[in-house]
Scaffold this motif. Structure first.
Motif, PDB file in Angstrom:
ATOM      1  N   ALA A  41       0.894  -0.942   0.327  1.00  0.00           N
ATOM      2  CA  ALA A  41      -0.171  -0.357   0.228  1.00  0.00           C
ATOM      3  C   ALA A  41       0.425   1.507  -0.189  1.00  0.00           C
ATOM      4  CB  ALA A  41      -1.475   0.321   1.248  1.00  0.00           C
ATOM      5  N   LEU A  42       1.878   1.500   1.283  1.00  0.00           N
ATOM      6  CA  LEU A  42       2.930   3.128   1.198  1.00  0.00           C
ATOM      7  C   LEU A  42       3.965   2.369  -0.275  1.00  0.00           C
ATOM      8  CD1 LEU A  42       4.382   4.770   2.333  1.00  0.00           C
ATOM      9  CD2 LEU A  42       5.598   2.937   3.572  1.00  0.00           C
ATOM     10  N   LEU A  43       3.964   1.372  -0.937  1.00  0.00           N
ATOM     11  CA  LEU A  43       4.839   1.731  -2.429  1.00  0.00           C
ATOM     12  C   LEU A  43       3.414   2.171  -3.399  1.00  0.00           C
ATOM     13  CD1 LEU A  43       7.206   1.318  -4.219  1.00  0.00           C
ATOM     14  CD2 LEU A  43       6.270  -1.732  -4.658  1.00  0.00           C
ATOM     15  N   ASP A  44       2.525   0.880  -3.800  1.00  0.00           N
ATOM     16  CA  ASP A  44       1.585   2.045  -3.810  1.00  0.00           C
ATOM     17  C   ASP A  44       1.867   3.854  -4.231  1.00  0.00           C
ATOM     18  OD1 ASP A  44       0.695   0.100  -5.288  1.00  0.00           O
ATOM     19  OD2 ASP A  44      -0.728  -0.897  -4.258  1.00  0.00           O
ATOM     20  N   ARG A  45       1.443   4.059  -3.233  1.00  0.00           N
ATOM     21  CA  ARG A  45       1.428   5.214  -2.170  1.00  0.00           C
ATOM     22  C   ARG A  45       2.281   6.475  -2.812  1.00  0.00           C
ATOM     23  NH1 ARG A  45      -0.606   4.605   2.228  1.00  0.00           N
ATOM     24  NH2 ARG A  45       1.112   5.208   3.582  1.00  0.00           N
ATOM     25  N   GLU A 147      16.954  11.879   4.104  1.00  0.00           N
ATOM     26  CA  GLU A 147      16.551  11.731   5.773  1.00  0.00           C
ATOM     27  C   GLU A 147      16.444  12.615   5.929  1.00  0.00           C
ATOM     28  OE1 GLU A 147      18.168   9.034   7.212  1.00  0.00           O
ATOM     29  OE2 GLU A 147      19.437   8.436   6.025  1.00  0.00           O
ATOM     30  N   GLY A 148      15.358  12.548   7.359  1.00  0.00           N
ATOM     31  CA  GLY A 148      14.415  13.813   7.852  1.00  0.00           C
ATOM     32  C   GLY A 148      13.224  13.784   7.039  1.00  0.00           C
ATOM     33  N   ARG A 149      13.078  12.457   7.111  1.00  0.00           N
ATOM     34  CA  ARG A 149      11.752  13.086   6.272  1.00  0.00           C
ATOM     35  C   ARG A 149      10.952  11.685   6.672  1.00  0.00           C
ATOM     36  NH1 ARG A 149      11.275  15.780  -0.038  1.00  0.00           N
ATOM     37  NH2 ARG A 149      12.432  17.305   0.644  1.00  0.00           N
ATOM     38  N   ALA A 150       8.960  11.659   6.652  1.00  0.00           N
ATOM     39  CA  ALA A 150       8.433  10.739   7.553  1.00  0.00           C
ATOM     40  C   ALA A 150       8.865   9.554   5.711  1.00  0.00           C
ATOM     41  CB  ALA A 150       6.931  11.118   7.190  1.00  0.00           C
ATOM     42  N   PRO A 151       8.919   8.621   6.966  1.00  0.00           N
ATOM     43  CA  PRO A 151       8.608   7.083   5.553  1.00  0.00           C
ATOM     44  C   PRO A 151       7.214   6.999   4.933  1.00  0.00           C
ATOM     45  CG  PRO A 151       8.799   6.519   7.954  1.00  0.00           C
ATOM     46  CD  PRO A 151       8.340   7.871   8.409  1.00  0.00           C
ATOM     47  N   ALA A 156       8.772  11.390   0.610  1.00  0.00           N
ATOM     48  CA  ALA A 156      10.104  10.704   1.887  1.00  0.00           C
ATOM     49  C   ALA A 156      11.712  10.273   0.719  1.00  0.00           C
ATOM     50  CB  ALA A 156      10.293  10.182   2.931  1.00  0.00           C
ATOM     51  N   TYR A 157      11.278   9.704  -0.703  1.00  0.00           N
ATOM     52  CA  TYR A 157      12.166   9.311  -1.649  1.00  0.00           C
ATOM     53  C   TYR A 157      12.496   9.459  -3.050  1.00  0.00           C
ATOM     54  CZ  TYR A 157       9.952   5.711   1.648  1.00  0.00           C
ATOM     55  OH  TYR A 157       9.363   4.570   2.867  1.00  0.00           O
ATOM     56  N   ARG A 158      13.645   8.856  -2.851  1.00  0.00           N
ATOM     57  CA  ARG A 158      13.720   9.847  -4.351  1.00  0.00           C
ATOM     58  C   ARG A 158      14.304   8.944  -5.452  1.00  0.00           C
ATOM     59  NH1 ARG A 158      17.270  13.916  -5.173  1.00  0.00           N
ATOM     60  NH2 ARG A 158      17.565  14.530  -2.764  1.00  0.00           N
ATOM     61  N   PRO A 159      13.003   9.184  -6.283  1.00  0.00           N
ATOM     62  CA  PRO A 159      13.767   7.989  -7.731  1.00  0.00           C
ATOM     63  C   PRO A 159      14.550   8.214  -8.279  1.00  0.00           C
ATOM     64  CG  PRO A 159      11.872   9.510  -8.258  1.00  0.00           C
ATOM     65  CD  PRO A 159      13.124  10.578  -6.902  1.00  0.00           C
ATOM     66  N   ILE A 160      15.101   7.143  -9.266  1.00  0.00           N
ATOM     67  CA  ILE A 160      16.495   7.321  -9.864  1.00  0.00           C
ATOM     68  C   ILE A 160      15.755   5.808 -10.613  1.00  0.00           C
ATOM     69  CG2 ILE A 160      19.163   6.182  -9.920  1.00  0.00           C
ATOM     70  CD1 ILE A 160      18.232   8.656  -8.355  1.00  0.00           C
TER      71      ILE A 160
END
Length: 275
Positions: A41-45, A147-151, A156-160
């Motif tokens: 569910a989190l991955l979808d979000r 770092e420093g962001r709500a998981p 909170a995620y940088r896409p590569i």
């Protein structure tokens, strides 16, 4: 396996290598990729937040063009020896992970003396026909935790996005020709533009800002900085706006056609915990 369709792939620019290398070092020995460990569910979000659906808008027509002339009648120039040499130098120096085809840049560099003319012919055909190969528009997503962001937040995620090196080589030819057109025919980029330019980075922008504030303070003045952050700007820009801008600035038709093809039908593969 998730497929996120209709979105651009994000790639790193040359001057972003330092922060990217720092992030990559944190990943070494960290176990399975984030996409395989996040809850479904989190991955979808996260995916929905990083790759929003394109807005249903029609960009306004720019009725006047900056450049006059029959630029649309210009045929696609053949790939030059200097462009091939630049591509080969870039391939030899690249240390990034390979794309979905698994072919590392250095392997492609080794085979270039034997396949160079075939690859050049393929690039010429792409430029003449205005078609960017579908296989090179498919990338694989890797997430890097900020770092420093709500998981539980997409921010909170940088896409590569890992793309095939051969496709990146064609991208470089297109981008360099667009840059040449803007610098020679105009209008060139503003001196204050730092992002996505060769030899410049956000670090250069910060250093210039530091020098500016230092000069102001030394003269007894005060400096006020205003920062504007557009969330997920790169993945949210409507493709129609890009096409309209290229036409407005008199970019040759062959470049407009292949950029249009490049933007269509892009896909990102996301491997989750179930494979």
């Amino acid at each position: 396996m998730y497929w996120v369709s209709g979105h651009r792939s994000q790639k790193l620019k040359t001057k972003d290598i330092r922060p990217y290398q720092a992030a990559r070092k944190r990943l070494k020995g960290a176990g399975a990729p984030l996409t395989e460990t996040l809850e479904p569910a989190l991955l979808d979000r996260v995916i929905s937040g990083l790759f929003p659906l394109p807005p249903n808008i029609v960009p306004p027509r720019m009725v006047t063009s900056v450049v006059d002339g029959d630029v649309d009648r210009e045929q696609a120039p053949e790939v030059t020896d200097s462009e091939i040499e630049s591509i080969l130098c870039r391939l030899k120096s690249r240390k990034k992970a390979p794309g979905p085809d698994g072919l590392h840049a250095r392997v492609l560099a080794v085979t270039f003396p034997y396949m160079g003319e075939t690859i050049r012919g393929l690039f010429d055909l792409c430029l003449r026909s205005g078609r960017f190969p579908t296989a090179w528009k498919e990338g694989q997503l890797c997430l890097i935790r900020k770092e420093g962001r709500a998981p539980n937040s997409p921010g909170a995620y940088r896409p590569i996005i890992l793309l095939d090196e051969a496709g990146k080589a064609l991208e470089w030819i297109i981008a360099s020709r667009l840059g040449r057109h803007l610098s020679i025919v105009g209008p060139d980029l503003d001196e204050a533009q730092y992002g996505f330019r060769a030899g410049r980075s956000t670090i250069d922008a910060l250093m210039d800002l530091k020098q500016y504030t230092k000069r102001v303070v030394e003269r007894g003045g005060r400096a006020l900085a205003v920062s504007l952050d557009i969330a997920n700007a790169f993945n949210s820009l409507p493709f129609g706006v890009i096409r309209e801008a290229l036409e407005f600035f008199g970019v040759p038709l062959y470049l407009r056609r292949i950029v249009g093809s490049y933007l269509e039908g892009r896909q990102v593969a996301v491997v989750n915990g179930q494979g």
